[in-house]
Motif scaffolding. Structure first.
Motif, PDB file in Angstrom:
ATOM      1  N   SER A 104       0.831  -1.209   0.000  1.00 25.48           N
ATOM      2  CA  SER A 104       0.000   0.000   0.000  1.00 25.48           C
ATOM      3  C   SER A 104       0.859   1.251   0.000  1.00 25.48           C
ATOM      4  CB  SER A 104      -0.934   0.013   1.212  1.00 25.48           C
ATOM      5  OG  SER A 104      -1.813  -1.079   1.171  1.00 25.48           O
ATOM      6  N   ILE A 105       1.904   1.244   0.795  1.00 22.97           N
ATOM      7  CA  ILE A 105       2.805   2.400   0.851  1.00 22.97           C
ATOM      8  C   ILE A 105       3.471   2.623  -0.497  1.00 22.97           C
ATOM      9  CG2 ILE A 105       4.986   3.224   1.844  1.00 22.97           C
ATOM     10  CD1 ILE A 105       4.031   1.978   4.510  1.00 22.97           C
ATOM     11  N   ALA A 106       3.873   1.553  -1.167  1.00 21.40           N
ATOM     12  CA  ALA A 106       4.510   1.672  -2.482  1.00 21.40           C
ATOM     13  C   ALA A 106       3.570   2.326  -3.491  1.00 21.40           C
ATOM     14  CB  ALA A 106       4.939   0.294  -2.985  1.00 21.40           C
ATOM     15  N   VAL A 107       2.323   1.892  -3.515  1.00 17.43           N
ATOM     16  CA  VAL A 107       1.352   2.440  -4.468  1.00 17.43           C
ATOM     17  C   VAL A 107       1.015   3.890  -4.111  1.00 17.43           C
ATOM     18  CG1 VAL A 107      -0.995   2.209  -5.369  1.00 17.43           C
ATOM     19  CG2 VAL A 107       0.419   0.173  -5.059  1.00 17.43           C
ATOM     20  N   ILE A 108       0.808   4.162  -2.833  1.00 17.67           N
ATOM     21  CA  ILE A 108       0.472   5.523  -2.416  1.00 17.67           C
ATOM     22  C   ILE A 108       1.639   6.474  -2.692  1.00 17.67           C
ATOM     23  CG2 ILE A 108       0.000   6.970  -0.383  1.00 17.67           C
ATOM     24  CD1 ILE A 108      -1.659   4.561   0.703  1.00 17.67           C
ATOM     25  N   ALA A 109       2.862   6.018  -2.465  1.00 18.70           N
ATOM     26  CA  ALA A 109       4.031   6.857  -2.739  1.00 18.70           C
ATOM     27  C   ALA A 109       4.116   7.207  -4.226  1.00 18.70           C
ATOM     28  CB  ALA A 109       5.304   6.155  -2.285  1.00 18.70           C
ATOM     29  N   GLY A 110       3.880   6.228  -5.088  1.00 16.76           N
ATOM     30  CA  GLY A 110       3.903   6.491  -6.522  1.00 16.76           C
ATOM     31  C   GLY A 110       2.801   7.449  -6.941  1.00 16.76           C
ATOM     32  N   LEU A 111       1.617   7.263  -6.389  1.00 20.12           N
ATOM     33  CA  LEU A 111       0.487   8.144  -6.706  1.00 20.12           C
ATOM     34  C   LEU A 111       0.763   9.562  -6.229  1.00 20.12           C
ATOM     35  CD1 LEU A 111      -2.419   8.496  -7.787  1.00 20.12           C
ATOM     36  CD2 LEU A 111      -3.235   7.810  -5.532  1.00 20.12           C
ATOM     37  N   MET A 137       6.121  -5.328 -11.068  1.00 19.65           N
ATOM     38  CA  MET A 137       5.224  -5.031 -12.189  1.00 19.65           C
ATOM     39  C   MET A 137       3.769  -5.021 -11.736  1.00 19.65           C
ATOM     40  SD  MET A 137       6.873  -4.197 -14.898  1.00 19.65           S
ATOM     41  CE  MET A 137       5.601  -4.282 -16.144  1.00 19.65           C
ATOM     42  N   LYS A 138       3.424  -5.948 -10.866  1.00 21.90           N
ATOM     43  CA  LYS A 138       2.060  -5.996 -10.344  1.00 21.90           C
ATOM     44  C   LYS A 138       1.721  -4.685  -9.639  1.00 21.90           C
ATOM     45  CE  LYS A 138      -0.820  -8.470  -7.014  1.00 21.90           C
ATOM     46  NZ  LYS A 138      -0.835  -9.534  -6.007  1.00 21.90           N
ATOM     47  N   HIS A 139       2.623  -4.202  -8.833  1.00 24.85           N
ATOM     48  CA  HIS A 139       2.386  -2.957  -8.113  1.00 24.85           C
ATOM     49  C   HIS A 139       2.291  -1.778  -9.069  1.00 24.85           C
ATOM     50  CE1 HIS A 139       3.504  -5.455  -4.708  1.00 24.85           C
ATOM     51  NE2 HIS A 139       2.990  -4.515  -3.930  1.00 24.85           N
ATOM     52  N   SER A 140       3.146  -1.768 -10.080  1.00 27.53           N
ATOM     53  CA  SER A 140       3.091  -0.706 -11.076  1.00 27.53           C
ATOM     54  C   SER A 140       1.734  -0.718 -11.797  1.00 27.53           C
ATOM     55  CB  SER A 140       4.238  -0.876 -12.070  1.00 27.53           C
ATOM     56  OG  SER A 140       4.279   0.185 -12.977  1.00 27.53           O
ATOM     57  N   PHE A 141       1.251  -1.907 -12.114  1.00 28.26           N
ATOM     58  CA  PHE A 141      -0.052  -2.013 -12.779  1.00 28.26           C
ATOM     59  C   PHE A 141      -1.214  -1.687 -11.835  1.00 28.26           C
ATOM     60  CE2 PHE A 141       1.926  -4.446 -16.329  1.00 28.26           C
ATOM     61  CZ  PHE A 141       1.456  -3.626 -17.347  1.00 28.26           C
ATOM     62  N   LEU A 173      -3.206   6.128 -22.435  1.00 25.20           N
ATOM     63  CA  LEU A 173      -1.783   6.040 -22.133  1.00 25.20           C
ATOM     64  C   LEU A 173      -1.476   5.490 -20.741  1.00 25.20           C
ATOM     65  CD1 LEU A 173      -0.560   9.425 -23.655  1.00 25.20           C
ATOM     66  CD2 LEU A 173      -0.158   7.121 -24.549  1.00 25.20           C
ATOM     67  N   THR A 174      -2.457   5.449 -19.861  1.00 25.01           N
ATOM     68  CA  THR A 174      -2.199   5.095 -18.469  1.00 25.01           C
ATOM     69  C   THR A 174      -1.562   3.715 -18.300  1.00 25.01           C
ATOM     70  OG1 THR A 174      -3.963   6.547 -17.711  1.00 25.01           O
ATOM     71  CG2 THR A 174      -3.283   4.813 -16.210  1.00 25.01           C
ATOM     72  N   LEU A 175      -2.122   2.697 -18.898  1.00 24.56           N
ATOM     73  CA  LEU A 175      -1.560   1.349 -18.717  1.00 24.56           C
ATOM     74  C   LEU A 175      -0.207   1.170 -19.400  1.00 24.56           C
ATOM     75  CD1 LEU A 175      -4.778  -0.844 -18.728  1.00 24.56           C
ATOM     76  CD2 LEU A 175      -3.437  -0.018 -16.779  1.00 24.56           C
ATOM     77  N   PRO A 176       0.009   1.717 -20.614  1.00 25.32           N
ATOM     78  CA  PRO A 176       1.372   1.650 -21.165  1.00 25.32           C
ATOM     79  C   PRO A 176       2.392   2.398 -20.305  1.00 25.32           C
ATOM     80  CG  PRO A 176      -0.195   2.096 -22.919  1.00 25.32           C
ATOM     81  CD  PRO A 176      -0.954   2.185 -21.625  1.00 25.32           C
ATOM     82  N   ILE A 177       1.981   3.494 -19.687  1.00 24.27           N
ATOM     83  CA  ILE A 177       2.868   4.225 -18.785  1.00 24.27           C
ATOM     84  C   ILE A 177       3.220   3.355 -17.589  1.00 24.27           C
ATOM     85  CG2 ILE A 177       2.866   6.113 -17.089  1.00 24.27           C
ATOM     86  CD1 ILE A 177       1.413   7.800 -19.264  1.00 24.27           C
ATOM     87  N   GLY A 207       6.995   2.281 -16.617  1.00 18.83           N
ATOM     88  CA  GLY A 207       7.592   2.598 -15.324  1.00 18.83           C
ATOM     89  C   GLY A 207       8.096   1.358 -14.609  1.00 18.83           C
ATOM     90  N   GLY A 208       7.286   0.296 -14.616  1.00 18.62           N
ATOM     91  CA  GLY A 208       7.711  -0.960 -13.997  1.00 18.62           C
ATOM     92  C   GLY A 208       8.886  -1.590 -14.725  1.00 18.62           C
TER      93      GLY A 208
END
Length: 126
Positions: free
Chosen positions: A5-12, A71-75, A107-111, A115-116
């Motif tokens: 959760s922290i990884a995803v929130i940090a990226g967002l 990659m899962k987290h990036s997606f 573009l969101t999913l290719p981005i 990134g991953g």
């Protein structure tokens, strides 16, 4: 689960903060207008380009901070971005050219993938 959760929130948050900060700086400098309705197509492309870079960085950061399965987290972050982009088309699509809002959707999913992958390429080259 907490580290994921922290990884995803940090990226967002990195994406949102960088975008708002850069938008504000450009508005203060008079490069982009405060009124989003009167913005040229070339300026919209410029805004789109730096937001793509910030989004790639956010997905990279999420992958880097992920405890496993980067990659899962990036997606996952990409999925959140996709939902937000679709919401933007529905509720805020009138604030700029129609193609800007739709470009974010497409573009969101290719981005997220890029990134991953950049993170994985960096890790594999060590």
């Amino acid at each position: 689960m907490l580290k994921s959760s922290i990884a995803v929130i940090a990226g967002l948050l990195s994406n949102v903060i960088l975008s708002i900060l850069f938008d504000t700086i450009l508005k203060i400098l008079g490069i982009i207008p405060y009124d989003h309705l009167h913005i040229s197509a070339s300026l919209v492309l410029f805004v789109l380009s730096y937001r793509i870079v910030f989004s790639i960085f956010g997905c990279y950061l999420t992958a880097k901070l992920a405890p496993k399965n980067p990659m899962k987290h990036s997606f996952i972050l990409g999925g959140i971005g996709l939902i937000l982009s679709i919401t933007g088309v529905i509720f805020a699509g009138h604030l700029g050219p129609w193609w800007y809002s739709w470009s974010l959707v497409f573009l969101t999913l290719p981005i997220a993938y890029l990134g991953g992958k950049i993170y994985l390429w960096q890790e594999n080259s060590k």
